[in-house]
Scaffold this motif. Structure first.
Motif, PDB file in Angstrom:
ATOM      1  N   SER A   5     -19.418 -44.425 -63.227  1.00  0.00           N
ATOM      2  CA  SER A   5     -18.526 -44.314 -62.052  1.00  0.00           C
ATOM      3  C   SER A   5     -18.410 -42.741 -61.561  1.00  0.00           C
ATOM      4  CB  SER A   5     -17.388 -44.796 -62.696  1.00  0.00           C
ATOM      5  OG  SER A   5     -17.092 -46.114 -62.949  1.00  0.00           O
ATOM      6  N   VAL A   6     -18.659 -42.876 -60.175  1.00  0.00           N
ATOM      7  CA  VAL A   6     -18.343 -41.534 -59.474  1.00  0.00           C
ATOM      8  C   VAL A   6     -17.075 -41.059 -59.243  1.00  0.00           C
ATOM      9  CG1 VAL A   6     -18.899 -40.406 -57.337  1.00  0.00           C
ATOM     10  CG2 VAL A   6     -20.608 -41.963 -58.331  1.00  0.00           C
ATOM     11  N   PRO A   7     -16.385 -40.021 -59.499  1.00  0.00           N
ATOM     12  CA  PRO A   7     -14.974 -39.686 -59.192  1.00  0.00           C
ATOM     13  C   PRO A   7     -14.520 -39.957 -58.004  1.00  0.00           C
ATOM     14  CG  PRO A   7     -16.003 -38.158 -60.800  1.00  0.00           C
ATOM     15  CD  PRO A   7     -17.281 -39.129 -60.222  1.00  0.00           C
ATOM     16  N   ALA A   8     -13.292 -40.382 -57.904  1.00  0.00           N
ATOM     17  CA  ALA A   8     -12.699 -40.705 -56.586  1.00  0.00           C
ATOM     18  C   ALA A   8     -12.951 -39.505 -55.671  1.00  0.00           C
ATOM     19  CB  ALA A   8     -11.393 -41.448 -56.755  1.00  0.00           C
ATOM     20  N   GLU A   9     -12.673 -38.442 -56.046  1.00  0.00           N
ATOM     21  CA  GLU A   9     -12.889 -37.275 -55.259  1.00  0.00           C
ATOM     22  C   GLU A   9     -14.008 -36.722 -54.530  1.00  0.00           C
ATOM     23  OE1 GLU A   9     -11.239 -33.721 -57.413  1.00  0.00           O
ATOM     24  OE2 GLU A   9     -12.404 -34.237 -59.229  1.00  0.00           O
ATOM     25  N   VAL A  10     -14.934 -37.258 -55.288  1.00  0.00           N
ATOM     26  CA  VAL A  10     -16.461 -37.079 -54.615  1.00  0.00           C
ATOM     27  C   VAL A  10     -16.586 -37.507 -53.235  1.00  0.00           C
ATOM     28  CG1 VAL A  10     -18.936 -37.409 -55.184  1.00  0.00           C
ATOM     29  CG2 VAL A  10     -17.393 -36.806 -57.086  1.00  0.00           C
ATOM     30  N   THR A  11     -17.145 -36.514 -52.442  1.00  0.00           N
ATOM     31  CA  THR A  11     -17.534 -37.081 -51.074  1.00  0.00           C
ATOM     32  C   THR A  11     -19.153 -36.639 -50.658  1.00  0.00           C
ATOM     33  OG1 THR A  11     -16.434 -34.791 -50.086  1.00  0.00           O
ATOM     34  CG2 THR A  11     -15.023 -36.781 -50.151  1.00  0.00           C
ATOM     35  N   VAL A  12     -19.611 -35.761 -51.496  1.00  0.00           N
ATOM     36  CA  VAL A  12     -20.655 -35.431 -51.286  1.00  0.00           C
ATOM     37  C   VAL A  12     -21.635 -35.416 -52.558  1.00  0.00           C
ATOM     38  CG1 VAL A  12     -22.110 -33.047 -51.023  1.00  0.00           C
ATOM     39  CG2 VAL A  12     -19.908 -33.429 -49.794  1.00  0.00           C
ATOM     40  N   ILE A  13     -22.912 -35.833 -52.320  1.00  0.00           N
ATOM     41  CA  ILE A  13     -23.880 -35.924 -53.424  1.00  0.00           C
ATOM     42  C   ILE A  13     -24.885 -34.944 -53.060  1.00  0.00           C
ATOM     43  CG2 ILE A  13     -25.420 -37.318 -54.547  1.00  0.00           C
ATOM     44  CD1 ILE A  13     -23.708 -39.965 -54.103  1.00  0.00           C
ATOM     45  N   LEU A  14     -25.462 -33.957 -54.173  1.00  0.00           N
ATOM     46  CA  LEU A  14     -26.236 -33.027 -54.108  1.00  0.00           C
ATOM     47  C   LEU A  14     -27.358 -33.299 -54.883  1.00  0.00           C
ATOM     48  CD1 LEU A  14     -26.548 -30.037 -52.627  1.00  0.00           C
ATOM     49  CD2 LEU A  14     -25.564 -29.143 -54.891  1.00  0.00           C
ATOM     50  N   LEU A  15     -28.640 -33.473 -54.278  1.00  0.00           N
ATOM     51  CA  LEU A  15     -29.839 -33.836 -55.037  1.00  0.00           C
ATOM     52  C   LEU A  15     -30.728 -32.685 -55.094  1.00  0.00           C
ATOM     53  CD1 LEU A  15     -30.365 -37.262 -53.279  1.00  0.00           C
ATOM     54  CD2 LEU A  15     -29.165 -36.879 -55.323  1.00  0.00           C
ATOM     55  N   ASP A  16     -31.265 -32.698 -56.507  1.00  0.00           N
ATOM     56  CA  ASP A  16     -32.323 -31.744 -56.875  1.00  0.00           C
ATOM     57  C   ASP A  16     -33.635 -32.504 -56.459  1.00  0.00           C
ATOM     58  OD1 ASP A  16     -34.127 -30.160 -58.422  1.00  0.00           O
ATOM     59  OD2 ASP A  16     -34.160 -31.765 -59.827  1.00  0.00           O
ATOM     60  N   THR A 204     -15.479 -27.478 -54.363  1.00  0.00           N
ATOM     61  CA  THR A 204     -16.707 -27.584 -55.511  1.00  0.00           C
ATOM     62  C   THR A 204     -16.493 -29.190 -56.089  1.00  0.00           C
ATOM     63  OG1 THR A 204     -15.366 -26.220 -57.187  1.00  0.00           O
ATOM     64  CG2 THR A 204     -17.260 -25.267 -56.000  1.00  0.00           C
ATOM     65  N   SER A 205     -15.050 -29.343 -56.250  1.00  0.00           N
ATOM     66  CA  SER A 205     -14.899 -30.560 -57.122  1.00  0.00           C
ATOM     67  C   SER A 205     -15.243 -31.727 -56.379  1.00  0.00           C
ATOM     68  CB  SER A 205     -13.249 -30.719 -57.464  1.00  0.00           C
ATOM     69  OG  SER A 205     -12.478 -30.695 -56.291  1.00  0.00           O
ATOM     70  N   ASN A 206     -15.372 -31.853 -54.882  1.00  0.00           N
ATOM     71  CA  ASN A 206     -15.798 -32.859 -54.249  1.00  0.00           C
ATOM     72  C   ASN A 206     -17.255 -33.045 -54.297  1.00  0.00           C
ATOM     73  OD1 ASN A 206     -13.591 -31.573 -51.505  1.00  0.00           O
ATOM     74  ND2 ASN A 206     -13.130 -33.227 -53.031  1.00  0.00           N
ATOM     75  N   ILE A 207     -18.128 -32.499 -54.929  1.00  0.00           N
ATOM     76  CA  ILE A 207     -19.487 -32.605 -55.139  1.00  0.00           C
ATOM     77  C   ILE A 207     -19.972 -33.119 -56.283  1.00  0.00           C
ATOM     78  CG2 ILE A 207     -21.913 -31.242 -54.960  1.00  0.00           C
ATOM     79  CD1 ILE A 207     -20.395 -29.095 -53.389  1.00  0.00           C
ATOM     80  N   LEU A 208     -20.872 -34.220 -56.340  1.00  0.00           N
ATOM     81  CA  LEU A 208     -21.584 -34.548 -57.565  1.00  0.00           C
ATOM     82  C   LEU A 208     -23.191 -34.342 -57.342  1.00  0.00           C
ATOM     83  CD1 LEU A 208     -22.014 -36.419 -60.057  1.00  0.00           C
ATOM     84  CD2 LEU A 208     -22.375 -38.105 -58.388  1.00  0.00           C
ATOM     85  N   PHE A 209     -23.507 -33.234 -58.305  1.00  0.00           N
ATOM     86  CA  PHE A 209     -24.872 -32.729 -58.407  1.00  0.00           C
ATOM     87  C   PHE A 209     -25.786 -33.663 -59.436  1.00  0.00           C
ATOM     88  CE2 PHE A 209     -27.642 -29.152 -60.151  1.00  0.00           C
ATOM     89  CZ  PHE A 209     -28.627 -29.312 -59.033  1.00  0.00           C
ATOM     90  N   LEU A 210     -26.839 -34.201 -58.822  1.00  0.00           N
ATOM     91  CA  LEU A 210     -27.691 -34.605 -59.623  1.00  0.00           C
ATOM     92  C   LEU A 210     -29.033 -33.882 -59.925  1.00  0.00           C
ATOM     93  CD1 LEU A 210     -27.703 -38.276 -58.259  1.00  0.00           C
ATOM     94  CD2 LEU A 210     -26.107 -37.264 -59.910  1.00  0.00           C
TER      95      LEU A 210
END
Length: 261
Positions: A5-16, A204-210
């Motif tokens: 589950s992606v946290p509700a505060e995430v609005t940006v997905i950052l990809l390697d 920074t807490s709005n970002i999910l980094f993969l």
């Protein structure tokens, strides 16, 4: 592995890229061998062009700095002896490039020439970017759900755009909101992720980094970025502690966005 589950505060997905969107084998078995196999022909074809002259000049300066290293390959300046002189210079550049690549060096001079060669190869259709099968469908889904999607790779922004602009999936650059490379900072430094957030205009807490690299994941976490480590075929193995500590996914399809949870 179950969905994440992606946290509700995430609005940006950052990809390697390497090992995350794109098989490591594509870089190791296609991109780098292409340079080794084609550098001589490329130099013969483009030698008189200003861009190629600048590439060679930069490689020559690097060779001078490397003169003290074991096995270093010098690149002589032109002596004015015509065709033989030219062929000797080209061969010296080829040998220098092969030597640097054999040591997996990341010098600006080498990266610049490689970037120009890859650009020509992508544009001509000799090379096409490759992605894991789950990547493009997932990114389309994220975009449809209102997420912003960015790329952060140690490869240059130009190289990133070539990969996504000339791929087996066609030109998919429109799926991405922006690109970052190491000009904003190294991927194992937490400050880089704060700068990325500032650049995007979010927390920074709005970002999910993969990423597949735990050192990068750790640096991102220090900056309060959400992280998931991507486990793909061909990637480096994780320790038992890493497997326990990090949230792991094997496919982008395992991410459950807030709107779909």
């Amino acid at each position: 592995m179950v969905g994440l589950s992606v946290p509700a505060e995430v609005t940006v997905i950052l990809l390697d890229i390497e090992g995350t969107t794109t098989p490591i084998a594509f870089v190791k078995d296609i991109l780098f061998p292409y340079i080794k196999e084609n550098v001589q022909e490329y130099l013969q074809t483009h030698w008189e062009e200003e861009e190629c002259r600048q590439d060679v000049s930069l490689l020559r300066k690097q060779a001078e700095e490397d003169a003290h290293l074991d096995g270093a390959v010098p690149i002589p300046a032109a002596s004015g002896n015509g065709v033989d002189d030219l062929q000797q210079m080209i061969q010296a550049v080829v040998d220098n490039v092969h030597w640097q690549m054999s040591l997996d060096r990341k010098t600006t001079a080498l990266k610049q020439l490689q970037g120009h060669m890859w650009r020509a190869a992508f544009i001509a259709g000799h090379v096409k970017g490759e992605f894991f099968a789950d990547v493009v469908p997932a990114v389309r889904k994220w975009k449809a759900a209102g997420m912003k999607v960015y790329i952060y790779s140690s490869g240059s922004i130009e190289a990133q755009k070539l990969l996504f602009g000339h791929s087996t999936e066609g030109d998919i650059l429109e799926l991405f909101d922006g690109h970052f490379d190491t000009k904003i900072g190294h991927k194992v430094e937490s400050e880089s992720y704060r700068k990325i957030a500032d650049s995007i205009g979010c927390s920074t807490s709005n970002i999910l980094f993969l990423t597949d690299v735990t050192l990068e994941a750790s640096a991102a976490e220090e900056a309060d970025v959400h992280v998931a480590v991507v486990v793909r075929p061909g990637n480096a193995g994780l320790t038992d502690d890493e497997k326990t500590y990090y949230r792991l996914i094997t496919s982008f399809s395992e991410l459950r966005l807030p709107s779909s949870t």
